[in-house]
Design a protein around this motif. Sequence first.
Motif, PDB file in Angstrom:
ATOM      1  N   ILE A 143     -14.200 -21.984   5.293  1.00 22.03           N
ATOM      2  CA  ILE A 143     -14.706 -21.892   3.924  1.00 22.03           C
ATOM      3  C   ILE A 143     -14.681 -23.289   3.325  1.00 22.03           C
ATOM      4  N   HIS A 144     -15.835 -23.744   2.841  1.00 29.38           N
ATOM      5  CA  HIS A 144     -15.944 -25.094   2.307  1.00 29.38           C
ATOM      6  C   HIS A 144     -15.800 -25.107   0.789  1.00 29.38           C
ATOM      7  N   ILE A 145     -15.433 -26.254   0.258  1.00 28.66           N
ATOM      8  CA  ILE A 145     -15.301 -26.421  -1.194  1.00 28.66           C
ATOM      9  C   ILE A 145     -16.608 -26.011  -1.875  1.00 28.66           C
ATOM     10  N   GLY A 146     -16.483 -25.209  -2.927  1.00 30.05           N
ATOM     11  CA  GLY A 146     -17.651 -24.796  -3.687  1.00 30.05           C
ATOM     12  C   GLY A 146     -18.287 -23.504  -3.214  1.00 30.05           C
ATOM     13  N   GLU A 147     -17.790 -22.950  -2.079  1.00 30.65           N
ATOM     14  CA  GLU A 147     -18.367 -21.700  -1.576  1.00 30.65           C
ATOM     15  C   GLU A 147     -17.782 -20.486  -2.295  1.00 30.65           C
ATOM     16  N   TRP A 148     -18.561 -19.436  -2.290  1.00 29.14           N
ATOM     17  CA  TRP A 148     -18.147 -18.140  -2.824  1.00 29.14           C
ATOM     18  C   TRP A 148     -17.163 -17.519  -1.826  1.00 29.14           C
ATOM     19  N   VAL A 149     -15.996 -17.141  -2.302  1.00 27.29           N
ATOM     20  CA  VAL A 149     -14.972 -16.529  -1.454  1.00 27.29           C
ATOM     21  C   VAL A 149     -14.904 -15.053  -1.812  1.00 27.29           C
ATOM     22  N   ASP A 150     -15.486 -14.203  -0.968  1.00 26.11           N
ATOM     23  CA  ASP A 150     -15.467 -12.763  -1.227  1.00 26.11           C
ATOM     24  C   ASP A 150     -14.770 -12.045  -0.084  1.00 26.11           C
ATOM     25  N   GLU A 151     -14.764 -10.707  -0.149  1.00 25.50           N
ATOM     26  CA  GLU A 151     -14.018  -9.928   0.842  1.00 25.50           C
ATOM     27  C   GLU A 151     -14.551 -10.090   2.260  1.00 25.50           C
ATOM     28  N   GLN A 152     -15.821 -10.460   2.394  1.00 30.19           N
ATOM     29  CA  GLN A 152     -16.401 -10.625   3.724  1.00 30.19           C
ATOM     30  C   GLN A 152     -15.806 -11.820   4.471  1.00 30.19           C
ATOM     31  N   LYS A 153     -15.219 -12.761   3.734  1.00 32.94           N
ATOM     32  CA  LYS A 153     -14.664 -13.966   4.350  1.00 32.94           C
ATOM     33  C   LYS A 153     -13.150 -13.910   4.483  1.00 32.94           C
ATOM     34  N   MET A 154     -12.581 -12.705   4.219  1.00 38.85           N
ATOM     35  CA  MET A 154     -11.131 -12.579   4.187  1.00 38.85           C
ATOM     36  C   MET A 154     -10.632 -11.484   5.113  1.00 38.85           C
ATOM     37  N   THR A 155      -9.481 -11.727   5.701  1.00 46.59           N
ATOM     38  CA  THR A 155      -8.762 -10.705   6.458  1.00 46.59           C
ATOM     39  C   THR A 155      -7.577 -10.243   5.619  1.00 46.59           C
ATOM     40  N   LEU A 156      -7.387  -8.934   5.532  1.00 46.78           N
ATOM     41  CA  LEU A 156      -6.317  -8.363   4.716  1.00 46.78           C
ATOM     42  C   LEU A 156      -4.953  -8.648   5.348  1.00 46.78           C
ATOM     43  N   PRO A 157      -4.025  -9.220   4.580  1.00 46.47           N
ATOM     44  CA  PRO A 157      -2.688  -9.454   5.138  1.00 46.47           C
ATOM     45  C   PRO A 157      -1.886  -8.165   5.252  1.00 46.47           C
ATOM     46  N   GLN A 158      -0.814  -8.225   6.010  1.00 49.68           N
ATOM     47  CA  GLN A 158       0.079  -7.081   6.119  1.00 49.68           C
ATOM     48  C   GLN A 158       0.837  -6.886   4.801  1.00 49.68           C
ATOM     49  N   PRO A 159       1.176  -5.639   4.451  1.00 49.61           N
ATOM     50  CA  PRO A 159       1.965  -5.431   3.226  1.00 49.61           C
ATOM     51  C   PRO A 159       3.382  -5.945   3.415  1.00 49.61           C
ATOM     52  N   PRO A 160       4.088  -6.251   2.312  1.00 49.66           N
ATOM     53  CA  PRO A 160       5.479  -6.691   2.430  1.00 49.66           C
ATOM     54  C   PRO A 160       6.312  -5.660   3.192  1.00 49.66           C
ATOM     55  N   ASP A 161       7.154  -6.141   4.079  1.00 49.75           N
ATOM     56  CA  ASP A 161       8.028  -5.260   4.838  1.00 49.75           C
ATOM     57  C   ASP A 161       9.184  -4.807   3.938  1.00 49.75           C
ATOM     58  N   LEU A 162       9.264  -3.519   3.692  1.00 54.40           N
ATOM     59  CA  LEU A 162      10.249  -3.005   2.744  1.00 54.40           C
ATOM     60  C   LEU A 162      11.679  -3.268   3.190  1.00 54.40           C
ATOM     61  N   GLU A 163      11.911  -3.154   4.481  1.00 51.14           N
ATOM     62  CA  GLU A 163      13.283  -3.310   4.979  1.00 51.14           C
ATOM     63  C   GLU A 163      13.805  -4.732   4.809  1.00 51.14           C
ATOM     64  N   SER A 164      12.906  -5.709   4.838  1.00 52.87           N
ATOM     65  CA  SER A 164      13.356  -7.105   4.822  1.00 52.87           C
ATOM     66  C   SER A 164      13.525  -7.676   3.415  1.00 52.87           C
ATOM     67  N   ILE A 165      13.135  -6.924   2.386  1.00 53.41           N
ATOM     68  CA  ILE A 165      13.260  -7.428   1.014  1.00 53.41           C
ATOM     69  C   ILE A 165      14.687  -7.166   0.523  1.00 53.41           C
ATOM     70  N   PRO A 166      15.428  -8.216   0.132  1.00 53.56           N
ATOM     71  CA  PRO A 166      16.792  -7.993  -0.386  1.00 53.56           C
ATOM     72  C   PRO A 166      16.764  -7.069  -1.597  1.00 53.56           C
ATOM     73  N   LEU A 167      17.832  -6.318  -1.791  1.00 55.46           N
ATOM     74  CA  LEU A 167      17.853  -5.306  -2.835  1.00 55.46           C
ATOM     75  C   LEU A 167      17.918  -5.867  -4.240  1.00 55.46           C
ATOM     76  N   ASN A 168      18.568  -7.014  -4.440  1.00 56.10           N
ATOM     77  CA  ASN A 168      18.721  -7.497  -5.807  1.00 56.10           C
ATOM     78  C   ASN A 168      18.923  -8.998  -5.820  1.00 56.10           C
ATOM     79  N   HIS A 169      18.215  -9.661  -6.745  1.00 57.21           N
ATOM     80  CA  HIS A 169      18.343 -11.114  -6.886  1.00 57.21           C
ATOM     81  C   HIS A 169      18.798 -11.524  -8.275  1.00 57.21           C
ATOM     82  N   ASN A 170      19.097 -10.565  -9.121  1.00 60.17           N
ATOM     83  CA  ASN A 170      19.298 -10.891 -10.527  1.00 60.17           C
ATOM     84  C   ASN A 170      20.592 -11.649 -10.821  1.00 60.17           C
ATOM     85  N   SER A 171      21.624 -11.361 -10.084  1.00 60.45           N
ATOM     86  CA  SER A 171      22.925 -11.908 -10.468  1.00 60.45           C
ATOM     87  C   SER A 171      23.840 -11.925  -9.259  1.00 60.45           C
ATOM     88  N   SER A 172      24.767 -12.892  -9.260  1.00 58.77           N
ATOM     89  CA  SER A 172      25.776 -12.888  -8.206  1.00 58.77           C
ATOM     90  C   SER A 172      26.696 -11.689  -8.358  1.00 58.77           C
TER      91      SER A 172
END
Length: 517
Positions: A74-103
């Motif tokens: 994809i070059h600078i100035g081009e239209w970037v639409d769904e035809q030029k994109m591959t869908l990424p994998q969703p976030p893995d639920l197991e690997s997301i830490p449960l809480n980041h708010n406070s020690s």
Amino acid sequence: MINVSENTIVQTSPSDNVGIVCHALGVRKGALVRKDIVVAQDIPMGHKVALLEIPEGNEIVRYGQVIGYANTNIHIGEWVDEQKMTLPQPPDLESIPLNHNSSDDSKEVQIEPLAGYTFEGYRNADGSVGTKNVLGITTSVQCVAGITQFIAQKIKQELLPGYPNVDDVFAFNHSYGCGVAINAPAAIVPIRTIQNIAQNPNFGGEIMVIGLGCEKLRPERLLPAGDNNGDSSILYLQDEAFSGFEEMVDGIMDMAEKHLKKLNARKRETCSAADLVVGMQCGGSDAFSGITGNPAAGFAADLIVRAGGTVMFSEVTEVRDAVHLLIPRTATPEVAQKLKNEMQWYDDYLEKGMADRSANPTPGNKKGGLSNVVEKALGSIAKSGTSPIVDVVAPGEKIRRKGLNFVATPASDFVCGTLQLAAGMNMHIFITGRGTPYGLSMVPVIKVSSNSTLSNRWFDLIDFDAGPIAFGEKTIEEMGWELFHLILEVASGKQKVAADRLGIHNDLVLFNPGPLT
């Protein structure tokens, strides 16, 4: 921070390698944007233009997050639409830490209080507050839907004029009640949805239940536990005391008049903004939704939470791909786990139905510039603001805690609205970029436009235009405060939303994952 160029290209984050075209007519091939980028082809409003070279296989970044991978150079100035994109994998639920708010995970995040804001509402005996005064009629089975529609119109025409303090009569018809596996585990979802809608604060406890008589879902089950109004709130059409249709109608009209008299005695009184229960929802979204309408709604959501009120956001499939940004905002590890559990439940639900997340977004969303569900999700969660998430509510359940709640629902507008009503909302904010006449009879629906093009074209259907944010004419903070004040005015009955003024109200639709028999 949103950077807006003189050529109306919005870059939502400094790390983005795409920008959003803001001009209503789009940009033409050969146009110079950002002083050094020549547009390679005509690009419509709301769609993405490449701000950097993006080699095949590299990340495409918007909101500072990966929304896809380039499947071609994809070059600078081009239209970037769904035809030029591959869908990424969703976030893995197991690997997301449960809480980041406070020690110290036992401490919940504190927010700065906002005092002194009120509205005029209808206070109920259970402590809840209504923003409307509505006679509700529900059913225990779809068989009687025809008569409830008939009777609602008859009440409006013949009885309602005599009760000026009652705003409306609402018949909640649904497709449940018989021919269903009533004791199947998933059947609890539609059952508790009907039960909890009957307890919505705008009904003031004066709900009527019209049953047939032979259905599996008994009308008594739809009234709150310990409710002693069964004799005055439930009517069976198969009751042998009725001879013919007219006697059935007369029986319902007599019952309605008793409830109308009680509702008519209700008066608005000054209530704290802490009594607001606001549902945030978006539908017919476009690329501006995550830049203007949703962030403005999110800022207003933070103000409501600071005032001690309750806000809910929903739409699991439009949260799933951004859940890694939400879990760090949960107040406790327990809430974080509940959020993960709801995401997993829906993953399993879709898998059983042999569906996947690529079915979202809709063709209209794509025409508005949203290439895939990841981009849509990142914009969708902006309406939740920045407050800590204090609880997660399963489909059909009621809100248990004040503050910001995630109420699990499908993304479907009608099903989401139905489940948010069951959760107890008394105000609804609906953000749209493509446009929808969506409205609900039970609660006021403030429709927010994400772009001024829509707001100008639908001048009599849109209540609030967040479009000026895209051009730097107003800030998210300024528009968030304006929306907050509008919410208080509408909740007080001082201003009517377009849907109520025009009488445009959608049917409610149950989420029914349970089997039929």
